[in-house]
Design a protein around this motif. Structure first.
Motif, PDB file in Angstrom:
ATOM      1  N   ASP A 312       0.672  -1.454  -0.008  1.00 29.46           N
ATOM      2  CA  ASP A 312      -0.141   0.133  -0.461  1.00 29.46           C
ATOM      3  C   ASP A 312       0.909   1.575  -0.113  1.00 29.46           C
ATOM      4  OD1 ASP A 312      -1.703  -1.769  -0.013  1.00 29.46           O
ATOM      5  OD2 ASP A 312      -2.082  -1.760   2.721  1.00 29.46           O
ATOM      6  N   LEU A 313       2.147   1.386  -0.414  1.00 26.59           N
ATOM      7  CA  LEU A 313       3.108   2.686  -0.123  1.00 26.59           C
ATOM      8  C   LEU A 313       2.513   3.252  -2.010  1.00 26.59           C
ATOM      9  CD1 LEU A 313       5.286   3.596   0.875  1.00 26.59           C
ATOM     10  CD2 LEU A 313       6.595   3.168  -1.540  1.00 26.59           C
ATOM     11  N   PRO A 314       1.405   4.857  -1.220  1.00 26.42           N
ATOM     12  CA  PRO A 314       1.103   5.267  -2.520  1.00 26.42           C
ATOM     13  C   PRO A 314       1.624   5.651  -3.441  1.00 26.42           C
ATOM     14  CG  PRO A 314       0.812   6.466  -0.574  1.00 26.42           C
ATOM     15  CD  PRO A 314       0.971   4.892  -0.022  1.00 26.42           C
ATOM     16  N   LEU A 315       3.306   6.461  -2.943  1.00 25.57           N
ATOM     17  CA  LEU A 315       4.161   7.602  -3.655  1.00 25.57           C
ATOM     18  C   LEU A 315       5.298   7.184  -3.738  1.00 25.57           C
ATOM     19  CD1 LEU A 315       4.500   9.830  -4.803  1.00 25.57           C
ATOM     20  CD2 LEU A 315       4.285  11.459  -2.489  1.00 25.57           C
ATOM     21  N   VAL A 316       5.977   7.166  -4.728  1.00 21.84           N
ATOM     22  CA  VAL A 316       7.273   6.943  -4.853  1.00 21.84           C
ATOM     23  C   VAL A 316       8.132   8.081  -5.655  1.00 21.84           C
ATOM     24  CG1 VAL A 316       9.004   4.948  -6.535  1.00 21.84           C
ATOM     25  CG2 VAL A 316       7.623   4.313  -5.040  1.00 21.84           C
ATOM     26  N   VAL A 317       8.968   8.419  -5.492  1.00 21.35           N
ATOM     27  CA  VAL A 317       9.578   9.978  -6.108  1.00 21.35           C
ATOM     28  C   VAL A 317      10.815   9.496  -6.761  1.00 21.35           C
ATOM     29  CG1 VAL A 317      10.444  12.156  -5.738  1.00 21.35           C
ATOM     30  CG2 VAL A 317       8.503  11.641  -4.242  1.00 21.35           C
ATOM     31  N   ASN A 318      11.547   9.422  -7.529  1.00 21.63           N
ATOM     32  CA  ASN A 318      12.737   9.343  -8.264  1.00 21.63           C
ATOM     33  C   ASN A 318      13.368  11.102  -8.087  1.00 21.63           C
ATOM     34  OD1 ASN A 318      12.322   7.347  -8.989  1.00 21.63           O
ATOM     35  ND2 ASN A 318      11.027   7.655 -10.786  1.00 21.63           N
ATOM     36  N   PHE A 319      14.128  11.105  -6.698  1.00 21.11           N
ATOM     37  CA  PHE A 319      14.657  12.314  -6.584  1.00 21.11           C
ATOM     38  C   PHE A 319      16.014  12.504  -8.099  1.00 21.11           C
ATOM     39  CE2 PHE A 319      17.496  15.411  -4.434  1.00 21.11           C
ATOM     40  CZ  PHE A 319      17.259  15.852  -4.004  1.00 21.11           C
ATOM     41  N   ASP A 320      15.955  11.759  -8.036  1.00 19.16           N
ATOM     42  CA  ASP A 320      17.297  11.179  -9.141  1.00 19.16           C
ATOM     43  C   ASP A 320      16.892  10.064 -10.103  1.00 19.16           C
ATOM     44  OD1 ASP A 320      19.161  13.255  -8.197  1.00 19.16           O
ATOM     45  OD2 ASP A 320      20.254  11.665  -6.482  1.00 19.16           O
ATOM     46  N   LEU A 321      17.121  10.186 -11.585  1.00 21.84           N
ATOM     47  CA  LEU A 321      16.416   9.105 -12.388  1.00 21.84           C
ATOM     48  C   LEU A 321      18.159   7.960 -12.510  1.00 21.84           C
ATOM     49  CD1 LEU A 321      15.358  10.645 -15.546  1.00 21.84           C
ATOM     50  CD2 LEU A 321      14.282   9.782 -13.936  1.00 21.84           C
ATOM     51  N   PRO A 322      16.825   6.780 -12.560  1.00 21.36           N
ATOM     52  CA  PRO A 322      18.725   5.771 -11.616  1.00 21.36           C
ATOM     53  C   PRO A 322      19.220   5.571 -13.361  1.00 21.36           C
ATOM     54  CG  PRO A 322      16.242   4.792 -13.138  1.00 21.36           C
ATOM     55  CD  PRO A 322      16.164   6.478 -12.748  1.00 21.36           C
ATOM     56  N   ILE A 323      20.817   5.682 -13.537  1.00 22.24           N
ATOM     57  CA  ILE A 323      21.438   5.450 -14.426  1.00 22.24           C
ATOM     58  C   ILE A 323      20.904   4.457 -15.387  1.00 22.24           C
ATOM     59  CG2 ILE A 323      24.033   5.128 -14.771  1.00 22.24           C
ATOM     60  CD1 ILE A 323      24.015   7.255 -13.436  1.00 22.24           C
ATOM     61  N   VAL A 324      20.551   2.808 -15.003  1.00 21.36           N
ATOM     62  CA  VAL A 324      19.971   2.384 -15.655  1.00 21.36           C
ATOM     63  C   VAL A 324      18.523   1.874 -15.717  1.00 21.36           C
ATOM     64  CG1 VAL A 324      19.949  -0.786 -15.882  1.00 21.36           C
ATOM     65  CG2 VAL A 324      22.249   0.082 -15.175  1.00 21.36           C
ATOM     66  N   ALA A 325      17.626   2.161 -17.140  1.00 25.02           N
ATOM     67  CA  ALA A 325      16.759   2.613 -17.460  1.00 25.02           C
ATOM     68  C   ALA A 325      15.710   1.318 -16.303  1.00 25.02           C
ATOM     69  CB  ALA A 325      16.075   2.589 -18.735  1.00 25.02           C
ATOM     70  N   GLU A 326      16.399   0.176 -16.862  1.00 21.13           N
ATOM     71  CA  GLU A 326      15.807  -1.182 -16.193  1.00 21.13           C
ATOM     72  C   GLU A 326      15.248  -0.738 -14.784  1.00 21.13           C
ATOM     73  OE1 GLU A 326      17.391  -1.861 -18.147  1.00 21.13           O
ATOM     74  OE2 GLU A 326      16.208  -3.512 -19.391  1.00 21.13           O
ATOM     75  N   ASP A 327      16.030   0.080 -13.486  1.00 19.79           N
ATOM     76  CA  ASP A 327      15.553  -0.009 -12.624  1.00 19.79           C
ATOM     77  C   ASP A 327      14.673   0.945 -12.171  1.00 19.79           C
ATOM     78  OD1 ASP A 327      17.342  -1.180 -11.350  1.00 19.79           O
ATOM     79  OD2 ASP A 327      19.002   0.107 -11.874  1.00 19.79           O
ATOM     80  N   TYR A 328      14.480   1.965 -12.788  1.00 20.92           N
ATOM     81  CA  TYR A 328      13.088   2.759 -12.981  1.00 20.92           C
ATOM     82  C   TYR A 328      11.695   1.866 -13.108  1.00 20.92           C
ATOM     83  CZ  TYR A 328       9.646   6.035 -14.326  1.00 20.92           C
ATOM     84  OH  TYR A 328       8.654   6.888 -14.636  1.00 20.92           O
ATOM     85  N   VAL A 329      11.815   0.907 -14.092  1.00 18.65           N
ATOM     86  CA  VAL A 329      10.181  -0.098 -13.995  1.00 18.65           C
ATOM     87  C   VAL A 329      10.684  -0.454 -12.548  1.00 18.65           C
ATOM     88  CG1 VAL A 329       9.486  -2.319 -15.028  1.00 18.65           C
ATOM     89  CG2 VAL A 329      11.244  -0.603 -15.764  1.00 18.65           C
ATOM     90  N   HIS A 330      11.542  -1.315 -11.582  1.00 15.70           N
ATOM     91  CA  HIS A 330      11.881  -1.624 -10.482  1.00 15.70           C
ATOM     92  C   HIS A 330      11.475  -0.531  -9.699  1.00 15.70           C
ATOM     93  CE1 HIS A 330      13.788  -5.065 -11.863  1.00 15.70           C
ATOM     94  NE2 HIS A 330      14.872  -4.803 -12.422  1.00 15.70           N
ATOM     95  N   ARG A 331      11.920   0.496  -9.833  1.00 10.68           N
ATOM     96  CA  ARG A 331      11.637   1.092  -8.289  1.00 10.68           C
ATOM     97  C   ARG A 331      10.162   1.533  -8.554  1.00 10.68           C
ATOM     98  NH1 ARG A 331      15.341   6.760  -9.649  1.00 10.68           N
ATOM     99  NH2 ARG A 331      17.442   5.898  -8.619  1.00 10.68           N
ATOM    100  N   ILE A 332       8.955   1.916  -9.950  1.00 12.51           N
ATOM    101  CA  ILE A 332       8.122   2.484  -9.587  1.00 12.51           C
ATOM    102  C   ILE A 332       6.976   0.946  -9.433  1.00 12.51           C
ATOM    103  CG2 ILE A 332       8.063   4.231 -11.154  1.00 12.51           C
ATOM    104  CD1 ILE A 332       6.797   2.746 -13.351  1.00 12.51           C
ATOM    105  N   GLY A 333       7.740  -0.176  -9.334  1.00 12.11           N
ATOM    106  CA  GLY A 333       7.151  -1.051  -8.828  1.00 12.11           C
ATOM    107  C   GLY A 333       6.892  -1.154  -7.198  1.00 12.11           C
ATOM    108  N   ARG A 334       7.323  -0.151  -6.976  1.00 14.99           N
ATOM    109  CA  ARG A 334       7.468   0.089  -5.104  1.00 14.99           C
ATOM    110  C   ARG A 334       5.936   0.151  -5.370  1.00 14.99           C
ATOM    111  NH1 ARG A 334       9.480  -3.950  -4.236  1.00 14.99           N
ATOM    112  NH2 ARG A 334      11.384  -3.882  -6.590  1.00 14.99           N
ATOM    113  N   THR A 335       5.220   0.792  -6.269  1.00 18.01           N
ATOM    114  CA  THR A 335       4.095   1.559  -5.786  1.00 18.01           C
ATOM    115  C   THR A 335       2.772   0.980  -6.113  1.00 18.01           C
ATOM    116  OG1 THR A 335       2.656   3.539  -5.538  1.00 18.01           O
ATOM    117  CG2 THR A 335       3.922   3.474  -6.706  1.00 18.01           C
ATOM    118  N   GLY A 336       1.599   0.731  -6.614  1.00 18.27           N
ATOM    119  CA  GLY A 336       0.761   0.465  -7.874  1.00 18.27           C
ATOM    120  C   GLY A 336       0.680  -1.203  -7.390  1.00 18.27           C
ATOM    121  N   ARG A 337       1.356  -1.513  -6.565  1.00 17.01           N
ATOM    122  CA  ARG A 337       1.022  -3.394  -5.825  1.00 17.01           C
ATOM    123  C   ARG A 337       0.026  -3.739  -5.649  1.00 17.01           C
ATOM    124  NH1 ARG A 337       6.565  -4.711  -2.828  1.00 17.01           N
ATOM    125  NH2 ARG A 337       6.372  -6.589  -3.868  1.00 17.01           N
ATOM    126  N   ALA A 338      -0.190  -4.966  -5.964  1.00 12.14           N
ATOM    127  CA  ALA A 338      -1.787  -6.155  -5.652  1.00 12.14           C
ATOM    128  C   ALA A 338      -2.422  -5.567  -5.664  1.00 12.14           C
ATOM    129  CB  ALA A 338      -1.255  -6.950  -4.111  1.00 12.14           C
TER     130      ALA A 338
END
Ligand code: AMP
Length: 440
Positions: A312-338
């Motif tokens: 139930d994490l409502p919000l993820v903030v990318n203070f910096d963008l990740p160097i590896v683009a795939e990490d963006y997908v992993h990061r935002i996977g922390r919210t909007g789950r289940a």
């Protein structure tokens, strides 16, 4: 469809029922019967799809129904994971799902003393969850034997390669019996992963629960452009203005994480850090405090945040963008789950335009932009899109109200969007991976 219809035994049904799981997620519906039948699996499933139960439930069942009892220092099922946090999390899932079964599970990882782990392994463990490096240390000291090993699971295989575990993995594979069942889970499928799958898997069932490399769909994603030096100020402004609750924040470097945490704490905001320089107990403590709601802001690097299970994490903030683009997908996977919806906001400065472009190409989507009044950057971020094009820097506007409008017409659309109350996002009802299944 129910868990009972997948052929799961009563102690497992009791556990899933107690957790409130009503129907199997698509990855579970595919994986559970296949694993029970003994098939190898190659699953493209990111965190949040219910993949852990997809392998844990049928494994627990097989280990219960099929002998022999585990001998001392032996393991019957091995789950390899990239990080300590994920090891703890997966081990906890096995514990909860298997609470009514007479099986032993345990997690081993580096960064903590090896002796208690060696002691624990003496009795033999049915399901061992391990990071590759520590597992090899234990194996080389004869603390763990693989002669009883029936099943190998590679969880987040892409991440293990990203973290440079390729050699350790090869050494582990060499030590394992050839006759075994192998399940490979990965959020993304690079050529290296496909090669690994070809070498390890026998006639695997392929499962894909979200389009390849696609970002989680139930997450509203957008970005705010800002000058680099004003990011912390903007973050604090948004936190107060929008009355944000708990936020998971990603920063690029350990130093960046610490600086932001200091800044936030200096402003009286409760914040904690998770990064690789911190000893394991303090990383786990920070996570526990965040989960318990004692800390409002958790700031993390990509490596440290991998596999964090925060509901139930409502919000993820990318203070910096990740160097590896795939990490963006992993990061935002922390919210909007289940099945829940979430929001992922990136604070993007002009230096990051190439990173932004790579992310948009990967997720096949142009991230919507907005300027925050008072924070319109001096260094404009050139317009990007999902084709990888980076449009020339628009000239600095003269009048504030034309700020978003570029000459090329793109800015006009942007301007309209900025005026609207809400970011325009696709209406999505389903959670990541709780949608359609593609079988191959
Ligand atoms: P995972 O992708 O394995 O990290 O799981 C993501 C989250 O979904 C975890 O919090 C699980 O407890 C939850 N979950 C797993 N399977 C189900 C299910 N069938 N129904 C509802 N929630 C689930």
């Amino acid at each position: 469809m129910t868990f009972a219809s997948l052929g799961l035994i009563e102690p497992l049904l009791r556990a899933t029922e107690a957790l409130g799981y009503k129907t199997p997620s698509p990855v579970q519906a595919e994986a559970i019967p296949a694993v029970l039948k003994g098939r190898d699996l190659m699953a493209a499933a990111q965190t949040g799809t219910g993949k852990t139960a997809g392998f844990a439930l049928p494994l627990l069942q097989k280990l219960t129904q099929e002998g022999p009892e585990v001998a001392s220092n032996s393991v019957r099922a091995l789950v390899l994971v990239p990080t300590r946090e994920l090891a703890e999390q997966v081990n906890e899932s096995f514990r909860v799902y298997g609470q009514h079964l007479p099986l032993r599970n345990y997690a081993v990882y580096g960064g903590v003393s090896i002796n208690p782990q060696m002691m624990k392994l003496r009795k033999g463990i049915d399901v061992l969850v391990a990071t590759p490096g520590r597992l090899l240390d234990l194996y080389r000291q004869n603390a763990v034997k693989f002669n009883q090993l029936q099943v190998l699971v590679l969880d987040e295989a892409d991440r293990m390669l990203d973290l440079g575990f390729s050699r350790e993995l090869d050494d582990v594979f060499t030590a394992l019996p050839k006759r075994r069942q192998t399940l490979l889970f990965s959020a993304t499928f690079s050529d290296a992963i496909r090669q690994m799958a070809r070498e390890l898997l026998r006639d695997p069932l392929s499962i894909e629960v979200s389009p390849r490399n696609a970002a989680a769909k139930s997450v509203k994603q957008w970005l705010i452009t800002v000058d680099k030096k004003r990011k912390a100020e903007l973050f604090l402004h948004l936190l107060q203005e929008r009355r944000w609750g708990q936020v998971l924040v990603f920063a690029k470097t350990r130093k960046g994480v610490d600086e932001l945490v200091d800044e936030l704490q200096g402003q009286g905001v409760s914040a904690d850090a998770i990064h690789g320089d911190k000893p394991q107990p303090s990383r786990l403590r920070a996570l526990e405090r965040f989960k318990a709601g004692e800390v409002q802001i958790l700031v993390a690097t990509d490596v440290a945040a991998r596999g964090l299970d925060i509901d139930d994490l409502p919000l993820v903030v990318n203070f910096d963008l990740p160097i590896v683009a795939e990490d963006y997908v992993h990061r935002i996977g922390r919210t909007g789950r289940a099945g829940a919806t979430g929001e992922a906001i990136s604070l993007v400065c002009a230096d990051e335009v190439q990173l932004l472009s790579a992310i948009e190409v990967l997720i096949k989507q142009t991230l919507q932009r907005r300027d925050e009044p008072g924070f319109v950057p001096d260094h404009r971020v050139p317009q990007t899109d999902a084709t990888g094009a980076i449009l020339k820097k628009p000239k600095k506007p003269k009048k504030p109200k034309e700020q978003a409008a570029g000459k090329d017409g793109k800015g006009a659309a942007l301007g309209r969007w900025i005026d609207s109350e809400k970011p325009k996002v696709k209406a999505v009802r389903k959670g990541p991976g709780f949608g359609k299944v593609k079988k191959g």
